[in-house]
Design an enzyme around this catalytic site. Sequence first.
Site, PDB file in Angstrom:
ATOM      1  N   GLY A   9       0.850  -1.203   0.000  1.00  0.00           N
ATOM      2  CA  GLY A   9       0.000   0.000   0.000  1.00  0.00           C
ATOM      3  C   GLY A   9       0.879   1.243   0.000  1.00  0.00           C
ATOM      4  N   GLY A  12      -0.184   5.017  -1.195  1.00  0.00           N
ATOM      5  CA  GLY A  12      -1.261   5.744  -0.525  1.00  0.00           C
ATOM      6  C   GLY A  12      -0.760   6.968   0.234  1.00  0.00           C
ATOM      7  N   GLN A  13      -1.681   7.593   0.959  1.00  0.00           N
ATOM      8  CA  GLN A  13      -1.346   8.829   1.678  1.00  0.00           C
ATOM      9  C   GLN A  13      -0.176   8.624   2.644  1.00  0.00           C
ATOM     10  OE1 GLN A  13      -4.226  10.366   4.482  1.00  0.00           O
ATOM     11  NE2 GLN A  13      -3.323  12.409   4.473  1.00  0.00           N
ATOM     12  N   ASP A  35       2.199  -2.014  -4.294  1.00  0.00           N
ATOM     13  CA  ASP A  35       0.827  -1.501  -4.290  1.00  0.00           C
ATOM     14  C   ASP A  35       0.083  -2.131  -5.460  1.00  0.00           C
ATOM     15  OD1 ASP A  35      -0.377   1.336  -2.893  1.00  0.00           O
ATOM     16  OD2 ASP A  35      -1.482   0.596  -4.631  1.00  0.00           O
ATOM     17  N   ASP A  53      -0.858  -7.427  -5.219  1.00  0.00           N
ATOM     18  CA  ASP A  53      -2.188  -7.441  -4.617  1.00  0.00           C
ATOM     19  C   ASP A  53      -2.098  -8.236  -3.310  1.00  0.00           C
ATOM     20  OD1 ASP A  53      -4.779  -7.754  -3.873  1.00  0.00           O
ATOM     21  OD2 ASP A  53      -5.496  -8.535  -5.799  1.00  0.00           O
ATOM     22  N   TYR A 143     -15.487  -0.036   8.567  1.00  0.00           N
ATOM     23  CA  TYR A 143     -14.042   0.234   8.719  1.00  0.00           C
ATOM     24  C   TYR A 143     -13.624   0.051  10.191  1.00  0.00           C
ATOM     25  CZ  TYR A 143      -9.800   3.203   8.764  1.00  0.00           C
ATOM     26  OH  TYR A 143      -8.534   3.712   8.936  1.00  0.00           O
ATOM     27  N   LYS A 147     -11.144  -2.740  11.808  1.00  0.00           N
ATOM     28  CA  LYS A 147      -9.933  -2.366  12.549  1.00  0.00           C
ATOM     29  C   LYS A 147      -9.933  -3.017  13.943  1.00  0.00           C
ATOM     30  CE  LYS A 147      -7.653   0.192   9.620  1.00  0.00           C
ATOM     31  NZ  LYS A 147      -6.391  -0.291   9.045  1.00  0.00           N
TER      32      LYS A 147
HETATM   33  P1  NAD Z   1      -4.779   5.125   1.213  1.00  0.00           P
HETATM   34  O1  NAD Z   1      -6.146   4.754   0.770  1.00  0.00           O
HETATM   35  O2  NAD Z   1      -4.261   6.477   0.893  1.00  0.00           O
HETATM   36  O3  NAD Z   1      -3.735   4.066   0.652  1.00  0.00           O
HETATM   37  C1  NAD Z   1      -3.975   2.691   0.606  1.00  0.00           C
HETATM   38  C2  NAD Z   1      -3.129   2.112  -0.517  1.00  0.00           C
HETATM   39  O4  NAD Z   1      -3.389   0.702  -0.558  1.00  0.00           O
HETATM   40  C3  NAD Z   1      -3.513   2.671  -1.909  1.00  0.00           C
HETATM   41  O5  NAD Z   1      -2.356   3.137  -2.578  1.00  0.00           O
HETATM   42  C4  NAD Z   1      -4.135   1.479  -2.627  1.00  0.00           C
HETATM   43  O6  NAD Z   1      -3.858   1.451  -4.021  1.00  0.00           O
HETATM   44  C5  NAD Z   1      -3.463   0.313  -1.920  1.00  0.00           C
HETATM   45  N1  NAD Z   1      -4.241  -0.922  -2.021  1.00  0.00           N
HETATM   46  C6  NAD Z   1      -5.587  -1.060  -1.995  1.00  0.00           C
HETATM   47  N2  NAD Z   1      -5.927  -2.349  -2.150  1.00  0.00           N
HETATM   48  C7  NAD Z   1      -4.769  -3.034  -2.271  1.00  0.00           C
HETATM   49  C8  NAD Z   1      -4.463  -4.413  -2.462  1.00  0.00           C
HETATM   50  N3  NAD Z   1      -5.423  -5.329  -2.592  1.00  0.00           N
HETATM   51  N4  NAD Z   1      -3.158  -4.775  -2.536  1.00  0.00           N
HETATM   52  C9  NAD Z   1      -2.167  -3.846  -2.439  1.00  0.00           C
HETATM   53  N5  NAD Z   1      -2.404  -2.531  -2.278  1.00  0.00           N
HETATM   54  C10 NAD Z   1      -3.683  -2.126  -2.192  1.00  0.00           C
HETATM   55  O7  NAD Z   1      -4.705   4.848   2.779  1.00  0.00           O
HETATM   56  P2  NAD Z   1      -3.774   5.578   3.864  1.00  0.00           P
HETATM   57  O8  NAD Z   1      -4.481   6.785   4.325  1.00  0.00           O
HETATM   58  O9  NAD Z   1      -2.393   5.663   3.377  1.00  0.00           O
HETATM   59  O10 NAD Z   1      -3.907   4.513   5.040  1.00  0.00           O
HETATM   60  C11 NAD Z   1      -2.950   3.501   5.256  1.00  0.00           C
HETATM   61  C12 NAD Z   1      -3.357   2.725   6.493  1.00  0.00           C
HETATM   62  O11 NAD Z   1      -3.441   3.612   7.613  1.00  0.00           O
HETATM   63  C13 NAD Z   1      -4.733   2.054   6.395  1.00  0.00           C
HETATM   64  O12 NAD Z   1      -4.704   0.841   7.095  1.00  0.00           O
HETATM   65  C14 NAD Z   1      -5.635   3.026   7.117  1.00  0.00           C
HETATM   66  O13 NAD Z   1      -6.753   2.389   7.637  1.00  0.00           O
HETATM   67  C15 NAD Z   1      -4.727   3.530   8.206  1.00  0.00           C
HETATM   68  N6  NAD Z   1      -5.162   4.821   8.723  1.00  0.00           N
HETATM   69  C16 NAD Z   1      -5.103   5.938   7.950  1.00  0.00           C
HETATM   70  C17 NAD Z   1      -5.528   7.154   8.464  1.00  0.00           C
HETATM   71  C18 NAD Z   1      -5.482   8.415   7.643  1.00  0.00           C
HETATM   72  O14 NAD Z   1      -5.969   9.464   8.106  1.00  0.00           O
HETATM   73  N7  NAD Z   1      -4.916   8.396   6.455  1.00  0.00           N
HETATM   74  C19 NAD Z   1      -6.005   7.223   9.783  1.00  0.00           C
HETATM   75  C20 NAD Z   1      -6.095   6.054  10.534  1.00  0.00           C
HETATM   76  C21 NAD Z   1      -5.630   4.861  10.010  1.00  0.00           C
HETATM   77  N1  SER Z   2      -8.683   9.153   8.654  1.00  0.00           N
HETATM   78  C1  SER Z   2      -9.357   7.910   8.780  1.00  0.00           C
HETATM   79  C2  SER Z   2     -10.745   7.992   8.220  1.00  0.00           C
HETATM   80  O1  SER Z   2     -11.309   9.055   8.258  1.00  0.00           O
HETATM   81  C3  SER Z   2      -9.425   7.493  10.225  1.00  0.00           C
HETATM   82  O2  SER Z   2      -9.050   6.172  10.273  1.00  0.00           O
HETATM   83  O3  SER Z   2     -11.236   6.998   7.783  1.00  0.00           O
END
Ligand code: NAD
Ligand code: SER
Length: 316
Positions: A9, A12-13, A35, A53, A143, A147
């Site tokens: 992943g 992602g962000q 990713d 994947d 979600y 978690k």
């Molecule tokens: P995001 O959606 O920006 O990135 C997720 C990445 O996973 C994407 O690039 C997507 O292409 C990839 N992905 C999706 N399905 C896939 C698969 N089957 N195989 C491989 N890659 C795959 O998410 P994020 O914000 O970077 O979050 C990362 C983690 O942190 C997640 O577990 C999320 O729940 C957790 N999280 C994020 C936040 C936040 O504010 N961003 C807050 C709490 C928890």
């Molecule tokens: N930033 C995340 C959301 O809003 C919290 O896990 O889903």
Amino acid sequence: MKDRILVIGASGQIGVELTLALRKIYGNNNVIASDLREQNPLLEGTGPYVSLDVMNSEMLHVQVIRQNITQIYLLAAILSATGEKNPNLAWHLNMQGLLNVLDIAREENIKKIYWPSSIAVFGPTSPKQNCPQQTIIEPITVYGISKYAGEFWCNYYHKRYDVDIRSLRYPGLISYKSAPGGGTTDYAVEIYHEALENKKYECFLNEDTYLPMMYMPDAIRATIELMEAPKSSINIRTSYNIAGMTFSPKEIANSIQKHLPDFSIAYKPDYRQQIAESWPQSIDDSIANTDWGWKPQFNLEKMTADMLLNLQANNK
Ligand code: NAD
Ligand code: SER
């Protein structure tokens, strides 16, 4: 043996910034970004990138062996707002992806695993202020349910198979490099972009919706500090509460107006309002502080100054 890290992943962000930070510590070629997406312009030329994947456990297994992986960071997930549009898909990816990684960790004796949880585990019956590590937890989103179940799978694999898996309950994360991926807290990223581009923003949450938030540099540092901490100091094997700051849409708008006086905000709450209202407004992270020394560095004013500076520099 040198550590070899697989980030799943990575596009992602969080993944982009975490991959870049890990590459600085472990060396570019020792951190394999992966990713579903084929490539990411922000990672191009910085080290190895494979298309992977996480749902395909055979493909995952091949990569882990081929690349001599010793640590895995699993970031692939569907977040809160997108999850409500397709609950089955969110449950499937968020659960099976984790179980695939946990099984490989057990079979291949992977040294350490990182998997993030979220403040979304908490629900309307959890305390709103300074929500403690252990409390009533009754999430209302798929979600949050995924978690919370994931946290207990992590705990189970640690207790039963001695898998060294570590986790943080991230608050909403704010960053300027990579776009957010479908969360309820995404407004707090969009608002900066819209303030600079259009001088106005229509917010999908009400003005007084307080949520726990964190600036990405703090989140990356927390992740690395947790993963570098000695095993003996990690007492929570579900997921640690961590806190950064708490603010409402009105307060973030005020902080932007100090730099951009012409900026205006309007409010048009949608289905994400109910999700936001189900979460705590602030988090008690004292156990993370005691166990491995966690302390945030950014407050709202410092973050706003840094976000605007970096977004303006990127737009030049
Ligand atoms: P995001 O959606 O920006 O990135 C997720 C990445 O996973 C994407 O690039 C997507 O292409 C990839 N992905 C999706 N399905 C896939 C698969 N089957 N195989 C491989 N890659 C795959 O998410 P994020 O914000 O970077 O979050 C990362 C983690 O942190 C997640 O577990 C999320 O729940 C957790 N999280 C994020 C936040 C936040 O504010 N961003 C807050 C709490 C928890
Ligand atoms: N930033 C995340 C959301 O809003 C919290 O896990 O889903």
